[in-house]
Design a protein around this motif. Structure first.
Motif, PDB file in Angstrom:
ATOM      1  N   GLY A  41       1.043  -1.161  -0.022  1.00 49.72           N
ATOM      2  CA  GLY A  41       0.075   0.060  -0.161  1.00 49.72           C
ATOM      3  C   GLY A  41       0.827   1.204   0.162  1.00 49.72           C
ATOM      4  N   GLY A  44      -0.283   5.169  -0.542  1.00 47.17           N
ATOM      5  CA  GLY A  44      -1.859   5.237   0.102  1.00 47.17           C
ATOM      6  C   GLY A  44      -2.567   5.101  -1.146  1.00 47.17           C
ATOM      7  N   TRP A  45      -3.752   5.791  -1.016  1.00 48.58           N
ATOM      8  CA  TRP A  45      -5.035   5.617  -2.019  1.00 48.58           C
ATOM      9  C   TRP A  45      -4.946   6.566  -2.876  1.00 48.58           C
ATOM     10  N   ASN A  48      -6.600   4.490  -7.911  1.00 53.10           N
ATOM     11  CA  ASN A  48      -7.282   2.959  -7.812  1.00 53.10           C
ATOM     12  C   ASN A  48      -7.510   2.287  -8.826  1.00 53.10           C
ATOM     13  N   GLU A 107      -4.471  -5.121   4.668  1.00 55.81           N
ATOM     14  CA  GLU A 107      -4.600  -3.714   3.782  1.00 55.81           C
ATOM     15  C   GLU A 107      -3.578  -2.732   4.288  1.00 55.81           C
ATOM     16  N   THR A 108      -2.768  -2.116   3.774  1.00 57.67           N
ATOM     17  CA  THR A 108      -1.775  -1.155   4.197  1.00 57.67           C
ATOM     18  C   THR A 108      -1.854   0.269   3.814  1.00 57.67           C
ATOM     19  N   ARG A 109      -2.869   0.679   2.821  1.00 56.45           N
ATOM     20  CA  ARG A 109      -3.053   2.026   2.469  1.00 56.45           C
ATOM     21  C   ARG A 109      -3.185   2.865   3.342  1.00 56.45           C
ATOM     22  N   ASP A 110      -4.234   2.627   4.321  1.00 53.76           N
ATOM     23  CA  ASP A 110      -4.570   3.544   5.243  1.00 53.76           C
ATOM     24  C   ASP A 110      -3.406   4.062   6.258  1.00 53.76           C
ATOM     25  N   PHE A 111      -2.282   3.201   6.322  1.00 51.83           N
ATOM     26  CA  PHE A 111      -1.156   3.545   7.314  1.00 51.83           C
ATOM     27  C   PHE A 111      -0.105   4.508   6.540  1.00 51.83           C
ATOM     28  N   ARG A 113       1.973   7.554   5.133  1.00 54.01           N
ATOM     29  CA  ARG A 113       1.989   8.698   5.916  1.00 54.01           C
ATOM     30  C   ARG A 113       2.627   9.869   4.615  1.00 54.01           C
ATOM     31  N   THR A 132       4.250   4.308  10.255  1.00 54.84           N
ATOM     32  CA  THR A 132       3.665   3.520   9.159  1.00 54.84           C
ATOM     33  C   THR A 132       4.045   1.950   9.256  1.00 54.84           C
TER      34      THR A 132
END
Length: 169
Positions: A41, A44-45, A48, A107-111, A113, A132
């Motif tokens: 991830g 991040g996001w 998509n 899922e790691t995208r929320d982490f 920075r 992270t």
């Protein structure tokens, strides 16, 4: 099968990951070895994969179709997303019943920075952000705990050495 150096390698990522899990389990004689996959991830996001043409070209059963996905100048992001889709798919036991159990993608995208909160501008290494890496490790440990509980409850662990009595192929 380095992660994303070319679209050919990326297209084979899911198959290679499933094979790696099976090979490790076979070599270790642990058919239910729990495996946690940290989804790549980094960044991040940000994207998509909506720039991919034709839409859903990655979702077909034929790996060779993936090579013909057109990302229209978004190749780097497209390959990054494709690796994440492959990691998620490899942990899908409906799609890969040959794995039988005990695989989870985290899922790691929320982490992720951004660089302004990180010591380096190196997105593909999560900008070397300690928070992270801590959050990813914590999430993966929780995933491993869930899988170990699942594995212990669904297999016969009667041997004195703690090894499963389930047969190995």
């Amino acid at each position: 099968w380095n992660d994303g150096c070319s679209v050919n390698y990326t297209a084979a990522y899911e198959t290679n990951l499933v094979n790696l899990i099976q090979d490790m389990r076979y070599a270790l004689r642990k058919p239910s070895l729990p495996v946690v996959v940290g989804v790549s991830g980094f960044e991040g996001w940000r994207d998509n994969g909506q720039g991919r043409h034709p839409p859903n070209c990655w979702d077909g059963p034929n790996i060779m179709d993936r090579i013909h996905c057109d990302c229209s100048g978004l190749d780097r992001d497209c390959r990054r997303i494709d690796i994440m889709l492959s990691q998620l798919a490899a942990s899908n036991l409906t799609k890969h019943p040959e794995l039988q159990c005990c695989v989870e993608a985290i899922e790691t995208r929320d982490f992720f920075r951004p660089v302004e909160f990180s010591p380096m501008d190196q997105g593909y290494h999560f900008n070397h952000n300690a928070e992270t890496h801590y959050l990813i490790g914590k999430a993966m440990a929780k995933g491993m705990n869930r899988l170990q509980e699942e594995s212990a409850s669904s297999h016969n662990w009667n041997r004195s050495d703690g090894q499963s009595t389930d047969s190995m192929r």
